[in-house]
Structures are given as structure tokens and as C-alpha cells.
Design a protein around this motif. Structure first.
Motif, short mmCIF file in Angstrom:
data_model
loop_
_atom_site.label_atom_id
_atom_site.label_comp_id
_atom_site.label_asym_id
_atom_site.label_seq_id
_atom_site.Cartn_x
_atom_site.Cartn_y
_atom_site.Cartn_z
N MET A 61 0.86 -1.19 0.00
CA MET A 61 0.00 0.00 0.00
C MET A 61 0.89 1.24 0.00
SD MET A 61 -3.09 -1.12 2.60
CE MET A 61 -4.26 0.04 1.91
N ARG A 64 0.05 6.87 -0.48
CA ARG A 64 -1.06 7.45 0.28
C ARG A 64 -0.55 7.87 1.65
NH1 ARG A 64 -2.55 6.26 -4.12
NH2 ARG A 64 -4.62 5.60 -4.82
N GLU A 68 -5.07 8.00 5.22
CA GLU A 68 -5.87 7.40 4.17
C GLU A 68 -5.73 5.88 4.18
OE1 GLU A 68 -6.53 7.39 -0.67
OE2 GLU A 68 -5.28 8.94 0.25
N SER A 71 -7.81 4.46 6.89
CA SER A 71 -9.24 4.44 6.59
C SER A 71 -9.64 3.25 5.73
CB SER A 71 -9.65 5.74 5.89
OG SER A 71 -9.17 5.79 4.55
N ARG A 72 -8.67 2.66 5.03
CA ARG A 72 -8.98 1.53 4.16
C ARG A 72 -8.69 0.17 4.80
NH1 ARG A 72 -10.22 3.01 -1.05
NH2 ARG A 72 -11.29 1.00 -0.91
N ASP A 75 -11.37 -2.45 4.65
CA ASP A 75 -11.50 -3.03 3.32
C ASP A 75 -10.39 -4.04 3.05
OD1 ASP A 75 -13.70 -1.32 2.71
OD2 ASP A 75 -12.30 0.30 2.31
N GLU A 382 -7.76 5.35 -6.71
CA GLU A 382 -8.40 4.45 -5.75
C GLU A 382 -7.62 3.13 -5.65
OE1 GLU A 382 -10.87 5.14 -3.82
OE2 GLU A 382 -11.36 7.09 -4.68
N TYR A 383 -7.80 2.45 -4.53
CA TYR A 383 -7.28 1.10 -4.40
C TYR A 383 -8.29 0.15 -5.05
CZ TYR A 383 -3.78 2.62 -1.01
OH TYR A 383 -2.70 3.21 -0.40
N LEU A 386 -9.09 -3.42 -3.78
CA LEU A 386 -9.94 -3.64 -2.62
C LEU A 386 -11.42 -3.72 -3.00
CD1 LEU A 386 -8.22 -1.31 0.00
CD2 LEU A 386 -7.82 -3.73 -0.45
N GLU A 387 -11.73 -3.41 -4.25
CA GLU A 387 -13.10 -3.52 -4.74
C GLU A 387 -13.27 -4.74 -5.63
OE1 GLU A 387 -14.83 -1.23 -3.34
OE2 GLU A 387 -13.09 -0.06 -2.69
#
Length: 675
Positions: A61, A64, A68, A71-72, A75, A382-383, A386-387
């Protein structure tokens, strides 16, 4: 390593079964749609020693701020990752506005080798002061908070660690001073490697500046003391591991004698960046200093195979790889902030995801293969990893089933089928047409299911031969169907606790299983050590049966009694509550389910103690996502769980039938809003 050019690759050498069958869910196909997990969570991710643990899948990661990333973290946990790798935290030379990205000019005029994909150069690799952890990434307190939040979600944190060099003294605002170090006393000052280096032979790799970054003299006691304090400070913030940047340019003896022993004392896992794509012996010598290494040789083979080459070059017989020689020290990867993955093309659009199907197929490969996978996707905004529910499913499959020796089953130009012995059969096809491949396997007389939920079930006959259908530009991941895995030989109660009014009878449910040999035996039930009943069973291999005892309690006073059920080579225990003890004692309801960050499990039922089917009593969480609540025993009742925000009430019902007072620890049936 992240700097203004790709790291140089130097070839000089430094001086230096048990078969486990993992049980898949009978509903693997539905899990693939939801990104849910197959097994328990909450275990330690990184191994205690410097090994690459195949139970761990890590995520890089970068780019960032600490807040931030924090916050993820929920996820990250929901996606199944066990560990994250973050950038170096020390005070640094460059700020965000000094970077080149998407055609924006920064402090360095030229675009880096992958400047279209990631900020160039990455923040953190030109340290100014190793004592000060306030940086462009955030404050020291924010980093500590990030690590604490990660730990709350069973995520461990690997922190990048720069030991080779300090920042180039020429900065955006003029010349930079290093408050810790003296330019003439603490650096080698032998020129730049590959340019004006004034040292010959092997020493050039370790005592000349890499990419013009001043090389620290690690033989100087004050430099050693600074590094010791630096690593101790990282550990004091709660970090779980270290990634050694540019390790190939630090004398190996320093790792063997100083750095890795200190990391051992601080319980820090570690992985080294030694950018060597062909000499595996050299990489293993670095690992022998007490650390794991990134598998650059396998990465090179992956890039070739999934881009323009043949998958045959990825097989064990053809491809180099630390994972082939010693998977316990191999950290595998498809790409990172320095090395681009297969098929990635430049883009000037900050919203465009540069990774394509080639990267996704390569990720499927390393998640099924030997070694510990470290995933990375660039992400301008965006990551997106993670989606990605498809990726989340692969991460879970990797942790549950990617264990055991790698056995090549079939390989061609566009496909590769390999088995993790007895646990996982993987087929990957990069071609534009579906592929049907007949292979041998380690299974016989069983059913394999595709854990991704896409392929049809496969019945394996006594010969072990099967035909694997692999979709175009796709993959399948076959595991043994849980329903076809026989229960182990033994006997067990169906409940942890049985309750009955005084002088009444109670039904005691038991299950007996034969395992891999027939079972002919007496099943006995004892109360407080006194045998009360016996039933005989005669079971074929791999079969089970229910045994039910009707136990009278007329001769038992009110109270609590120990129950024991036994066959000649196994036994199990439970508790019997009689009379007022049953009515007035306590009992514990328990279930195992993951509800995500900020959510709790609430227990509700047909009694005042459980809010009479209201919002429920909030359960207590313990490791492994086990939730429980203890209440005064109300006698006969029905109950169920609900899910809701922590500290409030449950508003989402558990699916399925109600549980009753004889079933205090049932399997969770899922939530009503599950897809």
C-alpha cells in the motif's frame, strides 16, 4: 527500491509431509460471488521466524498518507489480506508536489521508468533524518494509529527500511543537511556506481553511491547505532516486519551480524530487495543471513510468460525461481512500485487503471503457487484491488488451499496446470480460446469443485485422471468437495450442554464416524464417571451415523453433571444441567461469523433474557471471529442472531431456522441480506 531511476542489477556474489487436506465449503460457488472467507481469521499473519508463510497474503500500500491507508484497513481485512507493506516513515527530502506523475513535472525533470503508473520517485526513499518520523506521509502518531487499527483487524504491518543511503543533498529548496550524519565521516564518498565509482570489484556494489544517493559507511559505529535506534523505533510503534530497501548494496555481513539479529530480538519479520533475476544461489546466500527475499527470477519469468512468451517457460523445469529451490524464503510478486507487471501500458489518464487481464492471471498464478504472495496494483485515485471480489476470492483460496509440493501436471504455450499436492489443482489459460486438458492428479474416488465458482464439478475415479476445462483468459482452482471428505474416526456430542427438568428424561445426541477404516464398537454414555447406557455401531469405511441416548434423571439431584461419550479409541465431553440448576444456572450461546469492522453480533430469542425477539444482546468477540453471550438459563427457548452496528442493536437477521436450547453452538447460517 524507489528513486529517480530503476535500480541497477549487479551480478557479483556477496561473501556470505504430511499431506493436509483442507475442507472447502459446500457452497464455494456462492462464496466466490460475495468475497467471503472459507476459514477462520484472527491468526497471526507473519511467521515468527524469517520465513515466507504460505498462509499469508500481503498487500503493498503505497502513495497514500497514513490516515488514508488507515481508513482503508477494514477493506483490506474484508478482502482477505493478512499483512500490508508501507513506505519508509523517516523525514524525507521530497514532498508530494516534487513528484512527476501523469505528465506533471516534479523536481526530477525526466519521467521515471513507470512514471505513467506511479508517482516518480516514490515518497520515502530519500531520508534526511532517521530519528524524525514526521514526514510527507504523515506524523509519527498517525503511523502508530495506522498500525494499531491494522492490528485490530488482524492485519500486520511491514515497514520499509532504508539502510543503504541517505537523500541526495541537492533538493528542491537548495542543499540538504543530514542532522544525524557528517558528510566526511559517515559516508563512503567513493563516487556513483556505474558512473565515477572509484572502488573496484565486489566492494563497488556496497561502497559506491547507488543512483547518486550517498552511501552510508555501515562499518562506522555511529552509523550502526543510528540504524539500531531507527529499527527499534519502528518496532516501538508496533510494526511487525521490515522490508530492506536496496539490500543488494549493503554488505551481507551487516545483515548477518547486526541487522537481522536485532530484528530477531525485536520479533520483526523481514524481506530483502535483492534485484537479481538469474542467480538464485546469490539470492539464497542473502536469505542465509536471516531473512526472506523477493523472488525476482520468478517475476521475470512471470512477466515473459503472461505477456508475449510461452507458459512453458514458467514451469518448474524451465523457469528460474527462489520458490522452486526454497519456497520458505521466497516472497513472490507480479509487480511493485519499481517493476511493472505483464501487459501494463502507459496512460496519461489518472482515472485509468493500467493493469489488464495479464496482471490478473499472473496474480492468480502466484496466489496458487509456492512462496508468500505480495500483491500490488498501482492506483492513480483508488485502491481498485480492494473492490475486486474476484481477487478477494483468490486470496482466500490461496490461504486455505495453496499448500504442499508443486506438481506440474500439463503445460503449453497458453496454459499451465499444476497441483499443490492433494490440496489444490490450478489451471490457467492466457489464450483466447477455452482449453480442455486431461491430467493425472493425487485424488481418487472423490469430487473436486472449482473454488472460484465458475467451473463444473469433476468426478475423480480410482485412476486419478481428470479433464480440466479452463476458460479463455481465465483460470480454475479445484479443491476437494467438503461433502466427499470423510469425517475422521471418532465420536462427539451434538451439543456442549443439555438441560432437563428434575426427574424427566433428556435426549442426548451423539455422532460416531468410521474414518478410513470400518468401525464396529460400543458407544457408551457416562454421567459423572458412571456408565449409564451403551449402543453398538457397525460402520463402513468413511461413513457416519447418529446415536441417540434417552437418559432418565429420576435418580439425579438438581445440579450440574459431567457427560462423557466414548468408543475404544476416542471420547468427547459435555455438561448436563438438571432441575433448578437447569432453570437458574447460566448458559453460553456461541457462533462463529465475520461481520466486518464496526459491526457486532446480537443474540435474540423467545425469552426475556434475549429481549423476547427484540434487537438482541450484543455478543462478545474473541479471536477467530467467535461471538458469544452468557445468560441465565431460562429453560426451553428458541434463539437466533442478528447483526448491527457496535454499541447499538441488531437489525439484520440470521438466515435459516431458529436454534433451540439444546443447540448452543450451531454453525452460522449467513445473513438475510447476503447475496
Amino acid at each position: 527500491m524507489g528513486n529517480n531511476h530503476r535500480q541497477s542489477r549487479v551480478a557479483q556474489e556477496p561473501s556470505i509431509d504430511r499431506r493436509t487436506v483442507m475442507k472447502a465449503s459446500a457452497a464455494l460457488g456462492t462464496l466466490a460471488l460475495s468475497g467471503a472467507t472459507f476459514g477462520a481469521t484472527g491468526v497471526k499473519a507473519l511467521p515468527d521466524g524469517p520465513e515466507a508463510d504460505e498462509d499469508t497474503v500481503a498487500l503493498q500500500m503505497f502513495h497514500r498518507e497514513w490516515t488514508e491507508i488507515e481508513s482503508r484497513i477494514p477493506d483490506v481485512a474484508d478482502s482477505g489480506f493478512d499483512a500490508i507493506w508501507v513506505q519508509q516513515p523517516a523525514e524525507m527530502k521530497l514532498d508530494w508536489n516534487d513528484l512527476t506523475y501523469d505528465g506533471t513535472m516534479g523536481f526530477y525533470d525526466e519521467v521515471g521508468p513507470y512514471g505513467h503508473r506511479d508517482p516518480h520517485p516514490p515518497i520515502g526513499y530519500q531520508p534526511v533524518d532517521l530519528r524524525n518520523f514526521d514526514s510527507s506521509l504523515g506524523t509519527e502518531d498517525e503511523l502508530e494509529s495506522l498500525i494499531e487499527t491494522a492490528h485490530e483487524h488482524d492485519i500486520e504491518v511491514i515497514v520499509d527500511t532504508v539502510l543503504n543511503h541517505m537523500a541526495d543533498p541537492v533538493g528542491p529548496d537548495g542543499r540538504i543537511d543530514w542532522p544525524q550524519f557528517d558528510e566526511n565521516e559517515h559516508f563512503h564518498n567513493n563516487g556513483t556506481l556505474g558512473d565515477d565509482c572509484r572502488v573496484d570489484g565486489e566492494a563497488a556494489n556496497y561502497e559506491c553511491d547507488l543512483l547518486g544517493l550517498p552511501s552510508l559507511d555501515i562499518e562506522h559505529p555511529e552509523v550502526q547505532s543510528a540504524h539500531e535506534a531507527y529499527i527499534e523505533k519502528i518496532a516501538s510503534l508496533g510494526a511487525d516486519g521490515l522490508r530492506y530497501d536496496a539490500a543488494a548494496h549493503v554488505w551481507p555481513w551487516y545483515f548477518a551480524e547486526n541487522v537481522n539479529p536485532l530484528a530477531d530480538d525485536l520479533d520483526l519479520w523481514r524481506v530483502a530487495e535483492v534485484w537479481e533475476e538469474s542467480d538464485i544461489d546469490r539470492l539464497l546466500e542473502w536469505a542465509d543471513t536471516g531473512m526472506t527475499v523477493f523472488d525476482f527470477p520468478l517475476h521475470a519469468a512471470i512477466s515473459d510468460a503472461f505477456e508475449n512468451g510461452s507458459m512453458e517457460n514458467l514451469s518448474q523445469n524451465a523457469a528460474p525461481g527462489v520458490a522452486h529451490r526454497d519456497p520458505s524464503v521466497a516472497v513472490t510478486f507480479v509487480q511493485n512500485h519499481d517493476a511493472v507487471g505483464p501487459g501494463v501500458q502507459p496512460t496519461d489518464d489518472a482515472q485509468t487503471v493500467p493493469e489488464g487481464r495479464a496482471v490478473e492471471l499472473a496474480e492468480a498464478f502466484i496466489l496458487a503457487y509456492a512462496g508468500m504472495p505480495m500483491l500490488y496494483r498501482s492506483g492513480p485515485e483508488e485502491y481498485h484491488e480492494l473492490e475486486d471480489e474476484e481477487l478477494s476470492t483468490l486470496v482466500t483460496i490461496s490461504k486455505e488451499f495453496a499448500h504442499g509440493e508443486v506438481i506440474d501436471r500439463d503445460v503449453g504455450i497458453d496454459h499451465y496446470v499444476f497441483e499443490r499436492e492433494g490440496n489444490l489443482l490450478t489451471g490457467i489459460n492466457k489464450g483466447g480460446q477455452p482449453r480442455s486438458v486431461a491430467v493425472d492428479s493425487s485424488w481418487a474416488n472423490t469430487v473436486l469443485v472449482d473454488a472460484t465458482g465458475t467451473g463444473d464439478d469433476i468426478e475423480v475415479d480410482s485412476s486419478g485422471k481428470i479433464t480440466v476445462e479452463i476458460p479463455a483468459e481465465g483460470y480454475v482452482m479445484y479443491v476437494e468437495d467438503a461433502d466427499s471428505i470423510p469425517a475422521e474416526r471418532g465420536v462427539s456430542f451434538d451439543s456442549l450442554e443439555y438441560t432437563v427438568d428434575e426427574a424427566e428424561s433428556v435426549d442426548i445426541g451423539v455422532t460416531a464416524s468410521a474414518g478410513d477404516e470400518p468401525l464396529t464398537a460400543d458407544v457408551t454414555l457416562a454421567v459423572d464417571g458412571t456408565e449409564e447406557a451403551t449402543q453398538s455401531v457397525d460402520l463402513d469405511t468413511e461413513s457416519s451415523t447418529a446415536v441417540e441416548f434417552e437418559l432418565g434423571t429420576a435418580d439425579l439431584d438438581d445440579g450440574e453433571y459431567d457427560l462423557k461419550v466414548a468408543i475404544p479409541d476416542d471420547s468427547d465431553t459435555a455438561t448436563l444441567l438438571v432441575g433448578s440448576e437447569a432453570d437458574g444456572g447460566d448458559l453460553t450461546l456461541r457462533t462463529t461469523v465475520d461481520v466486518g469492522y464496526g459491526q457486532s453480533v446480537y443474540f435474540t430469542g423467545s425469552t426475556d433474557e434475549l429481549t423476547d425477539w427484540g434487537g438482541g444482546i450484543e455478543g462478545t468477540w474473541s479471536e477467530g471471529n467467535v461471538w458469544e453471550v452468557t445468560i441465565a438459563d431460562p429453560g426451553e427457548f428458541e434463539w437466533k442472531t442478528r447483526r448491527g452496528p457496535s454499541g447499538e442493536t441488531g437489525d439484520v437477521w440470521e438466515r435459516g431456522d431458529n436454534h433451540d436450547h439444546t443447540d448452543l453452538e450451531p454453525s452460522h447460517q449467513g445473513w438475510a441480506d447476503d447475496d
